[in-house]
Design an enzyme around this catalytic site. Structure first.
Site, PDB file in Angstrom:
ATOM      1  N   GLU A 113       0.832  -1.209   0.000  1.00  0.00           N
ATOM      2  CA  GLU A 113       0.000   0.000   0.000  1.00  0.00           C
ATOM      3  C   GLU A 113       0.866   1.258   0.000  1.00  0.00           C
ATOM      4  OE1 GLU A 113      -3.395   2.110   2.861  1.00  0.00           O
ATOM      5  OE2 GLU A 113      -2.164   0.482   3.609  1.00  0.00           O
ATOM      6  N   CYS A 125      -5.559  -2.349   2.545  1.00  0.00           N
ATOM      7  CA  CYS A 125      -5.415  -2.235   3.994  1.00  0.00           C
ATOM      8  C   CYS A 125      -6.600  -2.870   4.713  1.00  0.00           C
ATOM      9  CB  CYS A 125      -5.245  -0.769   4.377  1.00  0.00           C
ATOM     10  SG  CYS A 125      -4.807  -0.496   6.118  1.00  0.00           S
ATOM     11  N   LYS A 159      -9.660   2.887  -3.129  1.00  0.00           N
ATOM     12  CA  LYS A 159     -10.173   2.391  -1.850  1.00  0.00           C
ATOM     13  C   LYS A 159     -11.455   3.125  -1.485  1.00  0.00           C
ATOM     14  CE  LYS A 159      -8.562   1.713   2.925  1.00  0.00           C
ATOM     15  NZ  LYS A 159      -7.438   1.996   3.849  1.00  0.00           N
TER      16      LYS A 159
END
Length: 528
Positions: A287, A403, A350
């Site tokens: 990430e 994540c 995301k």
């Protein structure tokens, strides 16, 4: 009179201290400690306190039940989520003062769900539904709500204890983490219920033991079924797809310093290896791998292309932006697919943003009080459109998860079922704490629930390849730089949970209630 009141207050304080301690002890069931049996000692303490609330007005009983659940839950969540405090030491001068508010406030908010569940349980007639069944059911519903309300935060759900319970974890393929949370809590109560009835006459005891024993018998049956499933379904690897997971192990103190950008980029390129002729390989970086906007740097993309070669592809976590230089400028945390020509072929943004990390809830108010999000950008990140898959040529669609998106068992994939799940993350915020291990355990559960392999690239670890039954085929160690290589496991067919989702929790609740409920039989009319 005052002595009696003082004695009562002292007893209440003592009870709440013990409840808090029992809740904290229950957290030992979470990874990496994994002492799941502690739940069979700690949770009955809460049940015992709830069963003792039987007298007084309804409001008083509700309040007593609420306080019992709240205090127990607060102890559990403070201990289970203590690793969050590590993030505030990364830049202690700026953030450390926020740590007790963040950890204590979060634990208290999450404990509210347990408080409400315990309060409602007190009001359910014990002659209709046994207290251990009503409490386990309501706590499971509270945990389900905790994973949905206000974006949800289902971290440290009691069902995660199955990570250390061997074959029991295979039930995730049928009932998911919500169903496992219910069963784990119910099973934890039953030995205490059976022990408590030891003083009853033998005939009555046998009668009272039948239904709890039937529910408890499901535990060894589930374990045996899980062991059989693991034995009968070995890992199958694809011969045509190799994986290379890059773990640079860059400390959070160094990661966002612009003077480190060149060194970080060079390290990632070096760990990515050289292109091999005829070798289809997917290189995965973690990430936010680079401290600059990769898609805006043609020279950097060309260096990546030179390293990849024609047969390899790169999936990398990245920060990107849109509307540059305008009032509509937005920032996204993303996964980019880069091909062997240095072109960005696809991007996933995301959509579940970390409260306090990537987005500051109630930002206008909290910013005035001095609170700041941990990731320093001119403004909060913008959420993407929702779950999506990245089509990787020659491999197939990959469900993209960044994540903590991996901690959610619901809305994990889009309407198109992917062939594998890729999770890029950065657990560098949390050092050598329990956080990275708990994060990894949840990734294993997602593989089990969906019947899909999970490929996880983490900045500081733990990077791993997980097969559809939750088995690790290759893995790194925490806080060590290196590379994880291996083959992509083959997905299995859609699991029951992947098809029905959280309706399986409702199914479990209904079955348990039907088995345990003491429904009164209708009275027959007397003949005159």
């Amino acid at each position: 009179m005052s002595r009696d009141v003082g004695h009562a207050n002292a007893m209440t304080i003592r009870k709440h201290v013990l409840l808090f301690a029992a809740g904290a002890a229950a957290s030992l069931a979470m990874p990496p400690v994994g002492q799941w049996w502690v739940l069979f000692v700690a949770l009955p303490f809460l049940l015992h306190q709830i069963e003792g609330i039987s007298n007084g007005q309804a409001k008083r009983r509700l309040l007593a039940g609420f306080c019992a659940g709240l205090v127990f839950g607060a102890g559990y969540f403070v201990a289970a989520l203590h690793w969050i405090s590590f993030a505030f030491f990364v830049d202690a001068a700026t953030y450390l003062w926020m740590m007790p508010f963040a950890l204590g406030g979060l634990a208290l908010i999450l404990a509210l769900y347990w408080g409400v569940a315990a309060a409602v349980s007190v009001m359910v007639p014990a002659w209709l539904v046994p207290r251990h069944v009503s409490l386990a059911s309501l706590l499971a519903i509270a945990e389900w709500l905790r994973g949905h309300v206000l974006t949800g935060f289902p971290w440290a759900a009691p069902g995660l204890a199955v990570d250390g319970m061997g074959g029991i974890a295979q039930l995730a393929s049928i009932i998911g983490m919500p169903g496992l949370t219910f069963l784990v809590m119910l099973w934890s109560f039953i030995p205490f219920v059976l022990w408590r009835q030891r003083g009853l006459p033998l005939r009555l005891r046998l009668r009272q033991h039948v239904r709890p024993a039937l529910l408890l018998l499901c535990l060894p049956i589930a374990w045996a079924w899980g062991a059989y499933r693991l034995a009968e379904m070995p890992t199958v690897l694809r011969d045509d797809v190799a994986l290379r997971l890059v773990q640079p192990n860059i400390s959070q103190n160094d990661k966002w310093r612009q003077d480190n950008a060149a060194q970080i980029f060079a390290q990632l390129l070096e760990l990515s290896g050289e292109a091999a002729s005829g070798q289809r390989e997917i290189v995965i970086w973690p990430e936010s791998a680079l401290p600059f906007f990769l898609d805006e740097e043609p020279a950097a993309l060309q260096r990546i292309a030179d390293r990849l070669g024609p047969e390899r592809r790169l999936l990398t976590g990245a920060i990107r932006r849109s509307g540059v230089g305008t009032v509509n400028e937005k920032y996204f945390t993303s996964i980019l697919l880069v091909d062997g020509m240095g072109s960005v072929r696809s991007a996933y943004d995301k959509w579940r943003l970390v409260p306090g990390g990537e987005i500051l809830p109630f930002e206008p108010l909290l910013a005035r009080l001095g609170f700041r999000k941990l990731v320093s950008l001119p403004e909060s990140f913008t959420a993407g459109r929702g779950p999506a898959a990245i089509d990787v040529p020659g491999v197939g669609p990959a469900g993209a998860l960044i994540c903590y998106e991996i901690i959610f068992p619901h809305f994990l994939v889009s309407t198109i079922r992917p062939m594998w799940l890729v999770n890029v993350t950065n657990d560098g915020w949390f050092g050598r704490s329990a956080g990275p291990y708990q994060h990894l355990a949840q990734a294993r559960l997602r593989a089990l629930e969906q019947g899909l392999p999970v490929v996880r690239a983490a900045n500081t670890g733990i990077s791993t390849i997980i097969d559809p039954l939750g088995r690790t085929t290759a893995s790194s160690k925490l806080a060590e730089a290196g590379v994880v290589t291996g083959r992509l496991p083959v997905a299995i067919g859609m699991t029951v949970y992947a098809g029905w989702g959280d309706w399986m929790l409702a199914f479990c609740l209904c079955v348990a209630l039907l088995v345990s409920c003491n429904c009164p039989l209708p009275r027959q009319k007397q003949k005159h």
